[in-house]
Design an enzyme around this catalytic site. Structure first.
Site, mmCIF file in Angstrom:
data_model
loop_
_atom_site.group_PDB
_atom_site.id
_atom_site.type_symbol
_atom_site.label_atom_id
_atom_site.label_comp_id
_atom_site.label_asym_id
_atom_site.label_seq_id
_atom_site.Cartn_x
_atom_site.Cartn_y
_atom_site.Cartn_z
ATOM 1 N N HIS A 49 0.843 -1.192 0.000
ATOM 2 C CA HIS A 49 0.000 0.000 0.000
ATOM 3 C C HIS A 49 0.884 1.251 0.000
ATOM 4 C CE1 HIS A 49 0.488 -0.891 4.409
ATOM 5 N NE2 HIS A 49 0.922 0.348 4.341
HETATM 6 C C1 T46 Z 1 2.906 0.857 6.837
HETATM 7 C C2 T46 Z 1 3.698 -0.376 7.050
HETATM 8 C C3 T46 Z 1 5.167 -0.117 7.118
HETATM 9 C C4 T46 Z 1 -3.905 -0.649 13.840
HETATM 10 O O1 T46 Z 1 -4.958 -0.916 14.446
HETATM 11 N N1 T46 Z 1 -3.194 0.460 14.150
HETATM 12 C C5 T46 Z 1 -2.041 0.782 13.537
HETATM 13 O O2 T46 Z 1 -1.425 1.817 13.882
HETATM 14 C C6 T46 Z 1 -1.561 -0.075 12.498
HETATM 15 C C7 T46 Z 1 -0.270 0.247 11.759
HETATM 16 C C8 T46 Z 1 -2.283 -1.186 12.179
HETATM 17 N N2 T46 Z 1 -3.438 -1.474 12.838
HETATM 18 C C9 T46 Z 1 -4.177 -2.695 12.498
HETATM 19 C C10 T46 Z 1 -4.833 -2.684 11.134
HETATM 20 C C11 T46 Z 1 -4.759 -4.145 10.703
HETATM 21 O O3 T46 Z 1 -5.892 -4.819 11.211
HETATM 22 O O4 T46 Z 1 -3.228 -3.775 12.479
HETATM 23 C C12 T46 Z 1 -3.526 -4.677 11.430
HETATM 24 C C13 T46 Z 1 -2.324 -4.861 10.505
HETATM 25 O O5 T46 Z 1 -2.083 -3.640 9.792
HETATM 26 P P1 T46 Z 1 -1.611 -3.603 8.253
HETATM 27 O O6 T46 Z 1 -2.209 -4.739 7.524
HETATM 28 O O7 T46 Z 1 -1.863 -2.240 7.731
HETATM 29 O O8 T46 Z 1 -0.030 -3.852 8.424
HETATM 30 P P2 T46 Z 1 1.122 -3.744 7.323
HETATM 31 O O9 T46 Z 1 2.304 -4.402 7.936
HETATM 32 O O10 T46 Z 1 0.691 -4.191 5.996
HETATM 33 O O11 T46 Z 1 1.415 -2.152 7.196
HETATM 34 C C14 T46 Z 1 1.890 -1.400 8.300
HETATM 35 C C15 T46 Z 1 1.155 -0.060 8.395
HETATM 36 O O12 T46 Z 1 -0.248 -0.281 8.419
HETATM 37 C C16 T46 Z 1 1.478 0.861 7.245
HETATM 38 O O13 T46 Z 1 1.042 2.166 7.550
HETATM 39 O O14 T46 Z 1 3.365 1.783 6.197
HETATM 40 O O15 T46 Z 1 3.294 -1.155 8.172
#
Ligand code: T46
Length: 138
Positions: A49
């Protein structure tokens, strides 16, 4: 594409190492949120993303991983292997995190609170968004 990697100052002595990070001094923005990922499943690729506004610094404080950055025109892979180095990831930048070592802890310092509406999760939409912003001089 310019890759901005910060080398933080470790305060080492005979007890070991310590790194201190202060907003606007070591980190170029106000730190509104900190999160970290660990126990990452082998061969998994996270991210996929971009963000419209959010800026971040990624620090692999234990173990190692790789970050693929894509500004819509050019792609670069940046390895993160040291707890004193931080990768700046600007807004409008597609990111993927992969090749996590089993002991990897990837910590992220973020300029904004969590906001799902800031995410661009579709690659074609990202390319379009970048094009539109470039024509504005952004
Ligand atoms: C990014 C990369 C480097 C939350 O509730 N709060 C938060 O602050 C974050 C980051 C995530 N979440 C929840 C949302 C999802 O249910 O945690 C779960 C996993 O998040 P996500 O699928 O977005 O994780 P990544 O590793 O794909 O991405 C993350 C960050 O979301 C993003 O901003 O730049 O790490």
């Amino acid at each position: 594409m310019q890759v901005i990697k910060y080398m933080f100052q470790p305060h080492g002595d005979d007890r070991g190492q310590l790194v201190a990070l202060e907003e606007f001094r070591d980190i170029p923005f106000q730190i509104k949120r900190v999160y970290y990922m660990y126990d990452t499943v082998p061969d998994v690729v996270r991210g996929h993303h971009a963000h419209k506004v959010l800026e971040q610094i990624l620090i692999c404080i234990h173990g190692s991983c790789k970050i693929r950055l894509d500004n819509g025109i050019e792609k670069k892979v940046v390895p993160l292997e040291k707890p004193y180095e931080g990768l700046y990831v600007a807004n409008n930048m597609w990111r993927e995190m992969y090749d996590f070592s089993p002991d990897a802890v990837l910590m992220v310092l973020a300029s904004e609170l969590y906001d799902e509406s800031d995410y661009i999760r579709d690659y074609d939409e990202f390319k379009k968004y970048v094009k539109e912003n470039q024509s504005d001089g952004g």
